[in-house]
Structures are given as structure tokens and as C-alpha cells.
Scaffold this motif. Sequence first.
Motif, PDB file in Angstrom:
ATOM      1  N   UNK A 196      -2.296   3.134   3.639  1.00 27.18           N
ATOM      2  CA  UNK A 196      -1.303   2.891   2.591  1.00 27.18           C
ATOM      3  C   UNK A 196      -1.042   1.241   2.349  1.00 27.18           C
ATOM      4  N   UNK A 197      -2.020   0.676   2.271  1.00 25.09           N
ATOM      5  CA  UNK A 197      -1.931  -1.092   2.203  1.00 25.09           C
ATOM      6  C   UNK A 197      -2.872  -1.232   1.372  1.00 25.09           C
ATOM      7  N   UNK A 198      -2.776  -2.322   0.687  1.00 25.79           N
ATOM      8  CA  UNK A 198      -3.839  -3.280  -0.062  1.00 25.79           C
ATOM      9  C   UNK A 198      -4.058  -4.502   0.682  1.00 25.79           C
ATOM     10  N   UNK A 199      -4.164  -5.789  -0.099  1.00 26.61           N
ATOM     11  CA  UNK A 199      -4.122  -6.880   0.465  1.00 26.61           C
ATOM     12  C   UNK A 199      -2.720  -7.551   1.140  1.00 26.61           C
ATOM     13  N   UNK A 232      -1.772  -1.627  -2.787  1.00 28.61           N
ATOM     14  CA  UNK A 232      -2.465  -0.340  -3.038  1.00 28.61           C
ATOM     15  C   UNK A 232      -1.873   0.493  -3.932  1.00 28.61           C
ATOM     16  N   UNK A 233      -2.769   1.692  -4.609  1.00 25.19           N
ATOM     17  CA  UNK A 233      -2.220   2.303  -5.521  1.00 25.19           C
ATOM     18  C   UNK A 233      -1.004   3.006  -5.497  1.00 25.19           C
ATOM     19  N   UNK A 234      -0.752   3.445  -4.148  1.00 26.40           N
ATOM     20  CA  UNK A 234       0.413   4.225  -3.848  1.00 26.40           C
ATOM     21  C   UNK A 234       1.693   3.109  -4.035  1.00 26.40           C
ATOM     22  N   UNK A 235       1.526   1.936  -3.934  1.00 23.44           N
ATOM     23  CA  UNK A 235       2.600   0.961  -3.786  1.00 23.44           C
ATOM     24  C   UNK A 235       2.831   0.244  -5.285  1.00 23.44           C
ATOM     25  N   UNK A 236       1.984   0.545  -6.293  1.00 21.43           N
ATOM     26  CA  UNK A 236       2.054  -0.322  -7.478  1.00 21.43           C
ATOM     27  C   UNK A 236       3.630   0.036  -7.970  1.00 21.43           C
ATOM     28  N   UNK A 237       3.982   1.373  -7.917  1.00 13.21           N
ATOM     29  CA  UNK A 237       5.175   1.525  -8.576  1.00 13.21           C
ATOM     30  C   UNK A 237       6.514   1.095  -7.808  1.00 13.21           C
TER      31      UNK A 237
END
Length: 230
Positions: free
Chosen positions: A207-210, A127-132
Motif C-alpha cells: 500500500x505504498x508507492x515511491x 500508490x493508487x490507494x493514496x491518491x485521494x
Amino acid sequence: MLPQLILIPGLLNDADLWRDQVAGLSDVARPVVADITRGETLAELAAQVLSLADDRFAMAGFSLGGIVAQDIMRITPGRVTHLALLDTTMLADRPDRAAERQRLIALARSPGKFHGFGEKLLETYLAPQNLSNATMAARVRGMTERLGPEVFVRQSLIDRPDSRATLRWLRCPVLVLCGEHDALTAPALHRDMAVEIPDSRLVIVRDAGHLTPIEQPEAVNAALRQLLSR
């Protein structure tokens, strides 16, 4: 004795994908992580999973592991007490997905070209918020480095069939779960999957992607715990 829960990883994943589920669910189940890195067909992967299985067992499959889980339900649905399908698909590859898979296979087969999860690929998984989140990225890259290009090619060549007919005949409780930002297997697909399955519960994880087992382990554990109680 606690029920057996077989956890099936996805593409280029090993047991570390499920480490939070193994630790977090050990009071309600006996988690066992399957290895789907060695077979060359979907049937071979299903057989490897079933070689670990009790006569009756619960099962959770993530991504490619969810495709393997659906094939197991086609082969022996009566043995599975509870099923979770996480960030996966019931559909065969679209032409564009198949073409992209072939491009990545060719890249992986080229000497020195396999770099695992670079920044661009991570963007499609997290997710975008987890990229960092450096810890998440390192965990994903660690699995990639341990497994390498041969496993990537072998798993990428596995047939991904249309499983809708199998899902319509499921009779055990089923959890269908994905991240709200899943760019590979979108929430809309999981909503369609839940409609196909008679006794299903749909969970869309915020707040999650794949990579829901890594990005939001507590939410995944809570959903699996609720599934096992049904």
C-alpha cells in the motif's frame, strides 16, 4: 549514548519527509535530517551530509538521498554502521529518464511554469490507494513550495552514477526497501540491489508507492528499527 541516525531526503524534500521517523525512532537512535538542497555535485552533497556525522553513524537515504548515501559508502564505508536505501536506484539514468529530467528542468526554468507536484506527478509518486489522501498530498506539496524551482533544477542536475561496484563491497547490515507500487524505482530494481549487497534485507512495503516514509511510516519505522538492532 544512542547511535546517530542520519536521514537523507530526496528530490524536493526537506525534513518533513522524515518527521514520522524522527518521532518514531528517537528511543533507539538520535535521528538527524541532512540538507541536500544546496550542493551542485554529488560530492558536495556527500560532504554536506558528512559534516553532520559522528565518527560512526547509521544512515538512511531516500530516492536522491539514497544515491548520496551510496556515494558516502564509496568515500568512507568504514564509518557507517548500518545503511538503509529506500526507494532509490543503483543505476545511472536511462536515456528516457535523462530526457524526461531535462524536460522538467526546462519547464522549471520557464517563468511561471513551475507548479510543483500537480495531479499527474502525484500519480507517479503515490500508490493508487493514496491518491485521494489530501493530507499526504498537502504534505508533499508543502515541501515543494518551500524549496521551489531553483532547488529542483539544482538537484535534477546532480549526476546519478552506476553504484553497483560500491554495493558489492558493503560489509555493514543494509536494508533495501521500496513501496510495492513504486513507479519511479520499481521493486524489481530493489530486488536486484539486494542481490548485489552481501548483508542485505529486502522489504517491499504494501500500500505504498515511491514515498514510503510518508505513505507507510509505521512499516518504514519497523524496518529501520530491525536494521538498527542487527
